[in-house]
Structure formats: structure tokens, C-alpha cells
Scaffold this active site. Structure first.
Site, PDB file in Angstrom:
ATOM      1  N   GLY A   1      40.722  31.019  38.535  1.00 53.32           N
ATOM      2  CA  GLY A   1      41.178  31.449  39.560  1.00 53.32           C
ATOM      3  C   GLY A   1      41.390  32.986  39.224  1.00 53.32           C
ATOM      4  O   GLY A   1      41.124  33.488  38.120  1.00 53.32           O
ATOM      5  N   CYS A   2      41.492  33.899  40.522  1.00 54.31           N
ATOM      6  CA  CYS A   2      41.597  35.352  40.328  1.00 54.31           C
ATOM      7  C   CYS A   2      42.678  35.982  39.230  1.00 54.31           C
ATOM      8  O   CYS A   2      42.521  36.690  38.217  1.00 54.31           O
ATOM      9  CB  CYS A   2      41.454  36.018  41.538  1.00 54.31           C
ATOM     10  SG  CYS A   2      42.656  35.615  42.849  1.00 54.31           S
ATOM     11  N   TYR A   3      43.976  35.561  39.712  1.00 52.29           N
ATOM     12  CA  TYR A   3      45.118  36.039  38.806  1.00 52.29           C
ATOM     13  C   TYR A   3      44.931  35.469  37.548  1.00 52.29           C
ATOM     14  O   TYR A   3      45.364  36.177  36.411  1.00 52.29           O
ATOM     15  CB  TYR A   3      46.469  35.537  39.516  1.00 52.29           C
ATOM     16  CG  TYR A   3      46.942  35.994  40.752  1.00 52.29           C
ATOM     17  CD1 TYR A   3      47.173  37.528  41.030  1.00 52.29           C
ATOM     18  CD2 TYR A   3      46.914  35.322  42.064  1.00 52.29           C
ATOM     19  CE1 TYR A   3      47.690  38.047  42.039  1.00 52.29           C
ATOM     20  CE2 TYR A   3      47.373  35.959  43.252  1.00 52.29           C
ATOM     21  CZ  TYR A   3      47.644  37.277  43.167  1.00 52.29           C
ATOM     22  OH  TYR A   3      48.211  37.769  44.574  1.00 52.29           O
TER      23      TYR A   3
ATOM     24  N   ALA B   1      42.683  37.609  35.288  1.00 54.73           N
ATOM     25  CA  ALA B   1      43.450  38.910  34.895  1.00 54.73           C
ATOM     26  C   ALA B   1      44.069  38.743  33.942  1.00 54.73           C
ATOM     27  O   ALA B   1      44.313  39.523  32.940  1.00 54.73           O
ATOM     28  CB  ALA B   1      43.748  39.842  36.075  1.00 54.73           C
TER      29      ALA B   1
END
Ligand SMILES: NC(=O)C1=CN([C@@H]2O[C@H](COP(=O)(O)OP(=O)(O)OC[C@H]3O[C@@H](n4cnc5c(N)ncnc54)[C@H](OP(=O)(O)O)[C@@H]3O)[C@@H](O)[C@H]2O)C=CC1
Ligand SMILES: CC(=O)N[C@@H](CCC(=O)OP(=O)(O)O)C(=O)O
EC number: 1.2.1.38
Length: 326
Positions: free
Chosen positions: A154-156, A159
Site C-alpha cells: 500500500g501507499c502509506y 512510505a
């Protein structure tokens, strides 16, 4: 040449990875697909996204005949579809012998018991789940090369994990606190009230209950507090993380930990200088900035990515390149 079919190609991540694959040496687009009853079937991708005027493909409905053609002509499928759709499609294409790069969360937990709570479904494909590898490209390259079932993070979590994994062995049992802001494309292209222009401001959501909290904790091997925020910009994520490090940790040790990315061309780390979302938007890069207070033992580290690129499509492309040794 590896031929790739893209399913969910009219969505934000699907369109983005289509553009990346179309321009990647050694890769070609087998076809672009949407659901059988999609309002967009038969339209050119460039009609939906004029920015992609050079991309010639038409969105085709994913019928049984289309699936058979994909199997006959493709080396891999990219699933840019929602979790419950990916759950079944990934298993089906995997069983046909294709490599599967799934952008959804349907294969990111090894433990099937997590899915009812976080995704609202029982995991119906335990054999395929057992083969799935988490596609965090900088950390799992050997495994991505060796399996045909890749769960792109996932994106979060991308990061957050890129920022925290280097210092994992320096953490105390105090849970790192992650505050992250995402642009609105993170919620996908479909119309929803909370992502409509007049509704979007800057606000936390999913507090103490977002599915990316267990995803980060699972792949870090340590619990975290994770609070996502929706911001009034289109693309990008900034995760600012506060973590307590072991007593006696030195700034030099932290610098040494982040040197793990010295040979990673897409991850740039800076000491005492913090990243901006605009510096990574439309790029496959992750920019990480950190500062450490030796007196208190607290580390603050910020990590910026483009949610549709390193948070989804360009990370999937990294996985494809690793997997096919391109
Ligand atoms: N947006 C982001 O920043 C990120 C998203 N992800 C994940 O990637 C996936 C895609 O996200 P996103 O691009 O934002 O989503 P969108 O809502 O923008 O796009 C979803 C796509 O799936 C298609 N689709 C829906 N149902 C089916 C079906 N049954 N068969 C084939 N195609 C179907 C839709 O077209 P149609 O409905 O017309 O058929 C559309 O093309 C999701 O799992 C998301 O959680 C992961 C990381 C970041
Ligand atoms: C702003 C926004 O809504 N973001 C999405 C996360 C997008 C993402 O990474 O998707 P996965 O569902 O594939 O994990 C959310 O919070 O649900």
C-alpha cells in the site's frame, strides 16, 4: 519481450502503470481491461486521460474470452483492482501459470485470519496466499524474483516502511508514531462524497483503525500508531514519524543505518533536511529526511512518495523488472 495485461486500467493506478509499461524497454502491453459491465468499456484510455494521447489501447471488458486471450498471450497480469476483485482474479491467473502483480491489499498479509477484520472478507485462496511475497522492492528483491505472486504494498506502508525498516534494530518497545498525509488520488477515481472538491480539506481519518496499521506492523515486525490524513492536493504522501531509539544510540549509528540505501537509486536520504511532496510527485522516488536527538533518544524521520508511483504503479514496475530480470 514480456507481455503484460493490465486489469483495472481505467483507474488511477491502472492508467499510471499502463503509461510506465508502455515506455519500459523489454515490456509490452497485452491489453487494457475493465469490468464486464464497465461504463468505460470500448473507450480509448486516451479518451479518459488525454495526457496519455500517445497510448493507443482501448479498454476491453474482462469477459471469459478476454481472460482466455490474456492467458494465451501474456507473461503477467497487473491487477489495479479493488481488494475483493483482486482476491479472485489473482488466484485464477496464478493457477493459469501467469505471474501476478496485485496492487490491492488482498495478498499482503500472510495470515488469512487478518482479512475478515481489515478487509471484510474471508480469504478464499489460502494456497495462493501462501505463495505471495510482499513487493517492497528495496527490501524483498530476492523473493520477488522467485515467486509468481507479488502483493505490491500500500501507499502509506511504502512510505512508512522505507523510513522505519533501516532503524528497526535500534527501536525500543515504544511504538513509533506515524502521521501521514495523502493526496486525494489515494482514494481512487470513483466518485465519493468525502473526496469531492468542496469536501476535501485537511483531516485525519481511519484513526486507530486503518488497515495500513497492521500492514505496517506486520512488515516492520513492531507495532506502530498510524494516523492517515487526507489533504487537499492530488498526488503524494508525506509520512512524518517519531520513534524512540535505544538508550545510548548515536547520530553516527542512525546515519549508518540509513546508508542501507546508498546503492538504491530511487531512495534518497538526507540528514537534517526534510522532503517535500512536490519533489517526488510524478517520480518513482522516495525522499527520506531524518534528525536525531541523542539526549532524548528520539528520531524524527519524514518520508515522501507519489502514492500512484512509488506507492503503487512504479513500485509494481520495479517488481516486474526484478521478477523478469530486466
Ligand atoms: N490510488 C492509490 O494511491 C493506490 C491504490 N492502491 C490499490 O490499487 C487498486 C486500484 O486502485 P485505484 O487505481 O485507486 O482504483 P480506481 O477506483 O481508480 O480504479 C479501479 C479500476 O478497477 C476497475 N474494475 C472494477 N471492478 C472490476 C472488475 N470486476 N474487473 C475488472 N476491472 C474492474 C475499474 O473500472 P470499472 O469499474 O469501470 O470496471 C477501474 O478501472 C486498489 O486495490 C487500491 O486499494 C494501492 C496503492 C495506492
Ligand atoms: C487517501 C486514501 O483514501 N487512501 C487510501 C489508501 C490507498 C492505498 O494505498 O491503497 P490500498 O488500499 O491498496 O492499501 C485509503 O486510505 O484507503
Amino acid at each position: 519481450m514480456k507481455n503484460i495485461a493490465i486489469i483495472g486500467a481505467s483507474g488511477y493506478t491502472g492508467a499510471q502503470i499502463t503509461a510506465l509499461i508502455e515506455n519500459a524497454p523489454g515490456l509490452s502491453v497485452q491489453g487494457l481491461y475493465v469490468s464486464e459491465n464497465s461504463l468505460d468499456k470500448g473507450k480509448a484510455l486516451a479518451d479518459l486521460y488525454p495526457v496519455y494521447q500517445q497510448i493507443p489501447y482501448v479498454l476491453q471488458p474482462l469477459t471469459a474470452a478476454a481472460k482466455a486471450q490474456i492467458v494465451a498471450e501474456s507473461d503477467a497480469v497487473v491487477l489495479a483492482t479493488e481488494h475483493a476483485v483482486s482476491l479472485e482474479l489473482a488466484a485464477w491467473f496464478y493457477a493459469q501459470g501467469l505471474s501476478v502483480f496485485d496492487l490491492s491489499g488482498a495478498y499482503r498479509f500472510a495470515d488469512a485470519a487478518q482479512y475478515p477484520k481489515w478487509y471484510g472478507f474471508e480469504h478464499t485462496q489460502p494456497e495462493v496466499l501462501a505463495q505471495a511475497i510482499y513487493g517492497l522492492a528495496e527490501w524483498n528483491a530476492d523473493k520477488i524474483a522467485a515467486t509468481r505472486m507479488i502483493a505490491v504494498p500500500g501507499c502509506y506502508p511504502t512510505a512508512s516502511l522505507l523510513a522505519l525498516k533501516p532503524v528497526k534494530s535500534l527501536l525500543t518497545s515504544t511504538w513509533p508514531v506515524i502521521n501521514a498525509v495523502s493526496g486525494v488520488t489515494g482514494a481512487g477515481r470513483k466518485a465519493q462524497l468525502h473526496t469531492s472538491f468542496c469536501e476535501v480539506s485537511l483531516t485525519p481519518y481511519g484513526v486507530l483503525g486503518h488497515r495500513h496499521q497492521p500492514e505496517i506492523a506486520t512488515h516492520l515486525g513492531q507495532q506502530v500508531i498510524f494516523t492517515p490524513h487526507l489533504g487537499n492536493f492530488k498526488r503524494g504522501i508525506l509520512a512524518t514519524i517519531t520513534a524512540q531509539l535505544q538508550p545510548g544510540t548515536t547520530t553516527e549509528q542512525v546515519a549508518q543505518a540509513y546508508s542501507v540505501y546508498d546503492d538504491s537509486p530511487l531512495v534518497k536520504v538526507t540528514h537534517n533536511r526534510f522532503p517535500k511532496v512536490d519533489d517526488v510527485v510524478l517520480t518513482p522516488n522516495c525522499h527520506i529526511g531524518w534528525k536525531f536527538d541523542e539526549a532524548s533518544g528520539y528520531l524524527v524521520v519524514a518520508s515522501a512518495i507519489d502514492n500512484l508511483m512509488k506507492g503503487a504503479a512504479s513500485q509494481a514496475l520495479q517488481c516486474i523488472k526484478i521478477h523478469f530480470n530486466l
